[in-house]
Enzyme design. Structure first.
Site, short mmCIF file in Angstrom:
data_model
loop_
_atom_site.label_atom_id
_atom_site.label_comp_id
_atom_site.label_asym_id
_atom_site.label_seq_id
_atom_site.Cartn_x
_atom_site.Cartn_y
_atom_site.Cartn_z
N HIS A 11 5.07 9.35 49.60
CA HIS A 11 3.93 9.55 48.22
C HIS A 11 2.55 9.98 48.31
O HIS A 11 2.09 10.27 49.16
CB HIS A 11 4.17 7.20 47.57
N GLU A 84 8.50 0.21 52.30
CA GLU A 84 7.23 0.92 53.42
C GLU A 84 8.05 -0.07 54.44
O GLU A 84 9.06 -0.94 53.91
CB GLU A 84 5.95 0.80 53.04
#
EC number: 3.1.3.85
Length: 225
Positions: A11, A84
């Site tokens: 990201h 994550e």
């Protein structure tokens, strides 16, 4: 021999990244720079004509994925297994705060893929939950790598997950996983999955993965690793 291209895109930048604050599975937004980075990466990767885009559900990854989807004309699907690493008690703390509370713990975490913060995940845990997704994609996406196609499957996720999943796909000994260092925001990894000459083209077990690219980017700006 069938070759499947797998791109994993981190990201864009968040304010937590800019402030050296640990996010883990906290759901943070892209910064203004992060949105610019996402667009720049999308403009490069859209030229690859992704076969499929799958994203973590966390906003910073999903918004990065949507930028690629908009430019490539591909819908974005979501899979929570791409989240994550959960950082347990460290989530929301700065690096300095963690170092003050637990001297040496971040170094242990960096150097040992089996080590996890209290209440969190290790890199081995992260690989264990994300590797089945790639297995499913190999089985279900019958066009992936067919007839010499180079169109990649793109996973949009997070630096810790990408490093863990890459190490697992390459079959690295767990003690060696830390050799894969940090990634810049909106940077990507590419692996090529080569089916053995005598293997079943649809069998995950007959694929040998090779690392083509690590930490490539459109170079919008330097950022925090």
């Amino acid at each position: 021999m069938r070759v499947r291209r797998l791109v994993m895109l981190r990201h864009g930048q968040t304010e937590y990244n800019a402030g050296s604050r640990m996010q883990g599975q906290l759901d943070t937004d892209l910064s203004d720079l992060g949105r610019e980075q996402a667009v720049a990466a999308a403009e490069v990767l859209a030229k690859r004509q992704p076969l499929l885009i799958v994203s973590s559900d966390l906003r910073r990854a999903l918004d990065t994925a949507v930028a690629l989807g908009d430019r490539s004309g591909q819908p974005v699907s979501i899979d929570t297994r791409l989240r994550e690493t959960h950082l347990g008690d460290w989530q929301g703390m700065t690096h300095l705060e963690v170092d003050a509370a637990a001297p040496g713990a971040r170094l242990a975490w960096r150097d040992d893929a089996r080590w996890a913060p209290h209440g969190g995940e290790s890199r081995v845990d992260v690989a264990d939950r994300s590797l089945p997704l790639v297995h499913e994609l190999v089985t279900q996406q019958t066009d992936w790598g067919a007839a010499g196609s180079d169109r990649p499957v793109v996973l949009v996720a997070h630096g810790g997950l990408i490093a863990a999943l890459t190490a697992a796909l390459l079959g690295l000994p767990v003690d060696n996983w830390p050799v894969l260092g940090g990634m810049g925001n909106a940077s990507w990894v590419q692996l090529a999955g080569h089916t053995r000459a005598d293997g079943d083209p649809g069998a995950f077990a007959d694929i040998r993965w090779r690392l083509d690219v690590w930490n490539a980017s459109a170079q919008v700006a330097n950022d925090v690793l």
